[in-house]
Write a protein that holds these residues in place. Structure first.
Motif, PDB file in Angstrom:
ATOM      1  N   GLY A 162      52.372 -22.722 -51.081  1.00 14.76           N
ATOM      2  CA  GLY A 162      51.932 -21.688 -50.148  1.00 14.76           C
ATOM      3  C   GLY A 162      51.277 -20.552 -50.893  1.00 14.76           C
ATOM      4  O   GLY A 162      51.249 -20.523 -52.120  1.00 14.76           O
ATOM      5  N   ARG A 163      50.726 -19.651 -50.127  1.00 13.64           N
ATOM      6  CA  ARG A 163      50.064 -18.478 -50.712  1.00 13.64           C
ATOM      7  C   ARG A 163      50.664 -17.230 -50.091  1.00 13.64           C
ATOM      8  O   ARG A 163      50.687 -17.094 -48.866  1.00 13.64           O
ATOM      9  N   ILE A 164      51.136 -16.357 -50.932  1.00 13.74           N
ATOM     10  CA  ILE A 164      51.756 -15.140 -50.424  1.00 13.74           C
ATOM     11  C   ILE A 164      50.753 -14.368 -49.563  1.00 13.74           C
ATOM     12  O   ILE A 164      49.588 -14.273 -49.895  1.00 13.74           O
ATOM     13  N   GLY A 165      51.256 -13.899 -48.449  1.00 12.66           N
ATOM     14  CA  GLY A 165      50.423 -13.122 -47.550  1.00 12.66           C
ATOM     15  C   GLY A 165      49.746 -13.940 -46.470  1.00 12.66           C
ATOM     16  O   GLY A 165      49.229 -13.384 -45.511  1.00 12.66           O
ATOM     17  N   GLU A 166      49.719 -15.270 -46.617  1.00 12.02           N
ATOM     18  CA  GLU A 166      49.166 -16.121 -45.560  1.00 12.02           C
ATOM     19  C   GLU A 166      50.312 -16.460 -44.619  1.00 12.02           C
ATOM     20  O   GLU A 166      50.960 -17.490 -44.729  1.00 12.02           O
ATOM     21  N   LEU A 167      50.570 -15.546 -43.712  1.00 15.23           N
ATOM     22  CA  LEU A 167      51.736 -15.630 -42.844  1.00 15.23           C
ATOM     23  C   LEU A 167      51.514 -16.613 -41.705  1.00 15.23           C
ATOM     24  O   LEU A 167      50.415 -16.710 -41.174  1.00 15.23           O
ATOM     25  N   PRO A 168      52.583 -17.325 -41.323  1.00 13.90           N
ATOM     26  CA  PRO A 168      52.484 -18.178 -40.139  1.00 13.90           C
ATOM     27  C   PRO A 168      52.105 -17.348 -38.915  1.00 13.90           C
ATOM     28  O   PRO A 168      52.393 -16.151 -38.840  1.00 13.90           O
ATOM     29  N   SER A 169      51.460 -17.978 -37.964  1.00 12.86           N
ATOM     30  CA  SER A 169      51.017 -17.320 -36.738  1.00 12.86           C
ATOM     31  C   SER A 169      52.161 -16.548 -36.083  1.00 12.86           C
ATOM     32  O   SER A 169      53.269 -17.051 -35.954  1.00 12.86           O
ATOM     33  N   GLY A 170      51.880 -15.326 -35.696  1.00  9.92           N
ATOM     34  CA  GLY A 170      52.845 -14.500 -34.981  1.00  9.92           C
ATOM     35  C   GLY A 170      53.711 -13.614 -35.864  1.00  9.92           C
ATOM     36  O   GLY A 170      54.374 -12.713 -35.360  1.00  9.92           O
ATOM     37  N   MET A 171      53.723 -13.839 -37.170  1.00  8.10           N
ATOM     38  CA  MET A 171      54.598 -13.043 -38.048  1.00  8.10           C
ATOM     39  C   MET A 171      54.071 -11.635 -38.286  1.00  8.10           C
ATOM     40  O   MET A 171      54.800 -10.776 -38.764  1.00  8.10           O
ATOM     41  N   ASP A 172      52.816 -11.377 -37.915  1.00 11.70           N
ATOM     42  CA  ASP A 172      52.297 -10.028 -38.101  1.00 11.70           C
ATOM     43  C   ASP A 172      52.984  -9.020 -37.183  1.00 11.70           C
ATOM     44  O   ASP A 172      52.849  -7.825 -37.345  1.00 11.70           O
TER      45      ASP A 172
END
Length: 137
Positions: free
Chosen positions: A83-93
């Protein structure tokens, strides 16, 4: 990033810049705390991990909707796998404004909450005799 240990930190939504915390969240029904730690780590940072060991529990009290809430959070050491830090799954923002790698040695001074600063210190002590690899924590 090579040559020293790093940790994944999040800035919770609604907190000012520079307010760093460790990923954490609620245990789902039937879920083990270690599984929760890996799931929440991925959901809040975009990086999947491999469990190493439990670092300890942090207990605290806060007020929510006029009620005092007593909480225990279990923290685990995990090594990044993919994974890549900061590439959050949908909705986690909704929960997380930002996620990034920070130097573990700086954790006790960068983390906003005392219990989490203590956990960062425990992680550094646990890794003190381990050679630094290419995968951060």
């Amino acid at each position: 990033m090579r040559g020293r240990w790093w940790f994944a930190a999040v800035r919770p939504q609604g907190k000012r810049d520079g307010t760093w915390a460790l990923p954490k969240g609620l245990v789902d029904p039937g879920e083990a705390p270690a599984t929760t730690a890996l799931r929440e780590g991925f959901e809040e940072t975009g990086t999947a991990g491999r469990l190493d060991r439990k670092l300890g529990d942090v207990r605290y009290v806060y007020t929510w909707q006029g009620e005092r809430v007593f909480k225990v959070v279990s923290f685990f050491l995990a090594h990044a796998q993919r994974g890549r830090i900061g590439e959050l799954p949908s909705g986690m923002d909704v929960e997380v404004a930002e996620a990034r790698w920070l130097p573990l040695a700086d954790g006790p001074s960068l983390l906003a909450y005392g219990g989490e600063r203590e956990i960062a210190q425990r992680a550094a002590e646990a890794l003190a005799s381990d050679p630094v690899g290419s995968d951060p924590i």
